[in-house]
Write an enzyme that holds these catalytic residues in place. Sequence first.
Site, PDB file in Angstrom:
ATOM      1  CB  CYS A  22      -0.927   0.015   1.207  1.00 43.26           C
ATOM      2  SG  CYS A  22      -0.027  -0.007   2.784  1.00 43.26           S
ATOM      3  CB  CYS A  26       4.300  -0.426   1.954  1.00 47.67           C
ATOM      4  SG  CYS A  26       3.260  -1.576   2.864  1.00 47.67           S
ATOM      5  CB  CYS A  73      50.458  -9.920  -6.495  1.00 53.16           C
ATOM      6  SG  CYS A  73      50.253  -8.208  -7.015  1.00 53.16           S
ATOM      7  CB  CYS A 125      46.032  -8.145  -9.110  1.00 55.40           C
ATOM      8  SG  CYS A 125      47.578  -7.860 -10.003  1.00 55.40           S
ATOM      9  CG  ASP A 173      17.049 -30.924  18.295  1.00 53.78           C
ATOM     10  OD1 ASP A 173      16.351 -30.572  19.255  1.00 53.78           O
ATOM     11  OD2 ASP A 173      16.629 -31.627  17.354  1.00 53.78           O
ATOM     12  CG  ASP A 205      16.862 -32.751  12.432  1.00 56.49           C
ATOM     13  OD1 ASP A 205      16.480 -32.204  13.486  1.00 56.49           O
ATOM     14  OD2 ASP A 205      16.338 -33.776  11.969  1.00 56.49           O
ATOM     15  CG  ASP A 224      16.679 -27.978  15.554  1.00 51.12           C
ATOM     16  OD1 ASP A 224      16.333 -27.881  16.734  1.00 51.12           O
ATOM     17  OD2 ASP A 224      16.671 -29.035  14.918  1.00 51.12           O
TER      18      ASP A 224
END
Length: 821
Positions: free
Chosen positions: A16, A19, A87, A90, A507, A706, A710
């Site tokens: 809108c 925003c 090097c 660079c 976990d 996993d 988590d």
Amino acid sequence: MSISQSLDLPVTGMSCASCAGRVEKALRALPGVQSASVNLASESAHVVFEGAAQDTLMAAAAMQAVKKAGYAVPQERFRLGISGMSCASCVGRVEKALRSVPGVASAAVNLAGESAEVSAPLGSVDAAQLIAALRKAGYEARPFDDAGTDAAPAIAQRAEATAKALARERNLALLTLALAAPFVGGMIASLLGHHDLMLSPLVQFLIATPVQFVLGWRFYRAGWSALRAGTGNMDLLVALGTTAAWGLSTWLWIAGLPHIEHGVVPHLYYEGSIAIIAFVRLGKWLEARARGQTAAALQALLRLRPTTARRRRADGSEETVETALLQPGDLLLLRAGEAFAADGIVVEGHGSVDESMLTGESLPVDKQPGDTVRAGTINRDGLLVVQIEAIAGETMLARILRLVESAQMAKPPVQQLVDRISSIFVPVVLFIALVTFALTFTLNGGNVEIALLHAIAVLVIACPCALGLATPAALMVGTGVAAKHGILIRDAGALEQARDLRLVAFDKTGTLTEGRPVVAALHAMNGDVAALLRFAAALQVGSQHPLAAAIRARAGTVALPPVQDFRDFAGRGVCGTVEGRHLLLGNVRLLQEHGIDAAPLRAQAEEQAGQGRTVSWLADDHSKQLLGLFAFGDEPRATSAAAIARLKQMGLRVAMLSGDSFAAANAVAARLGIDEVRAGLLPEDKAAVLAQLRNDIGGDIAMVGDGVNDAPALAASDLGIAMGSGTDAAMQTAGITLMRGDPLLVADAIDIARATDTRIRQNLGWAFAYNVIGIPLAAFGLLDPVLAGGAMAFSSVSVLANALLLRRWRPTTIVRQEARP
């Protein structure tokens, strides 16, 4: 009056006018911004800022401001192959040139990989602009990967170009060495007292001149490009040093012509210039070879995917097609020994699949209809029909390739110090050479010859190459060999974090345990177990939680009533209305929140929890009556105990975080040898527990998980490690991803991360020590220019050789298997 510049940004998430106003306000608050306007219809922002502001800083600041305001700026990434870098200086020049392109938000350059990665707001920059900026800075570039596409063809193209460049460097190095051999041989003979073996001045001039200005032309070209950009590099130092040696020799020869007629031959230094060029050329060849070996693991991943596949037509016949022509939904036929060309689901047949190239797991995995298979893995036996789900750049193999390449482009924090030193390295060396010349000239009674030789030695001993290669070379080898064994290092900062770890927190469910719970026991208050199971299964009919799957599996094919007003309580359970009753299913915390007493079944619950089982309760929320409980058994993974023991051997403390009851969590911890347990935790509690553990131990913490729950804990830890059997949310949050669900890989991941960090620090230590010791020796005349040139050439080779030692690293599981009789 400064000239104004503009920047256009795509912005997503706006719905809108308010925003758009918030985005404009956030952009206008940035220093240097003169105006900002947002177009809601086109979802874009136009920012006008002072010309004095750096484009890169402004683009990055604008993107961050939009993000803080609650919106997003879509980004695109460009990967470029760059030639002409020699090097660390660079690297700084290339990054500066890329960041000068309007719209570029960030640019990172990898000297060892001769590549760059550029990030910019979507549509604000194109590859042609980036390539043009690099050409202006004196470098050639080519795009070799498109963001979001399959990286494999780009890597293959780069490998072919690298092979051609390596052959060219070899031929030039061998030619230069052949021409330098008579000079070096004569120099050695002179040191041994045989002065008559040195070539005549005229022959020396005729050989040294084409070597200097033809075979050594690359140093002039690159050095001139650096000067035009207002900086310096290794090529400039070599060009200045060898030109000075060639010029001094030519001047001494011409000035000594009258004396040569009388048999007096002046001492010339052509061997210095030609030997330096030969050694540097040799060093560049060996360096190119070593660079190719640093990418060996990536090349091995590339070779996994086949170029053709057998596709089943609608009429049931077969056809062989190129993998580029495959589409999701196609059916592929795989016979024994054939590799999968895409990710998919097995729809027909049974067989075992070798996934070692992606996960590091040496044992084949049995596959049957419904199982997932990945591109690049190999069907060992049986005939399988697979329906394609992901092709090209969307396959797991392609994602791994992009992930490894991005990690290799990243810079660990220690590299920031190296970059600052490299930016001033060449000017400082030039200043030291000038001071050396002036002081030597003064202290030696105006002897130009001695003063110039000392200055030349300073110029050619200095080696920014070793500084530039120290970090990326070790990073490329380390991340590559880790990926080969199923460990993906996503963030270069993870290397330093792994070094400083004091504690690893796990976990429990799905990480230390199999993550496949079964209903081990159930108790109904009224004795009607069937009704208890039917109500619970109805509540869990749409849930993907492992405990929900266990209840549905126990219920079997029983007809389930519909559920209404379903609601999920994160970390506690669920509720819903079944057959007119508002039911709760979850842990004891959920019962307490709704004022339901668990006392009638507390003894049974404690008995089950004492065996390490997870307990869930079913209750009627309206009557506040307990209906029954379920006890779920989830066995620890076979390698969990060994993984905990290994981490302790590495000097790390181990903790377990669980949403389970204290009794259940402690029972599992006791079986695995874990001393520190935090139980009864909600997902949002884990971040606070990690902060508390960090304060208690006074060091960094790794979190291993996993699941979606988590992800906050992984982000809150110093080092997040996601198990490969887990969710995308966990993997995106973690610094390290493990491609298979084996807890032993946690110790291996920490080990390879530490080993890579150690090689980086060894390389940097050698590079700094080499320059700190070598430059003073050269300045005081204790180092001959020829030896200085040879030392400089081989310093970068030694850094690469040290990095390549990481290729010997192997996971503990493989080491143990090889140690068995």
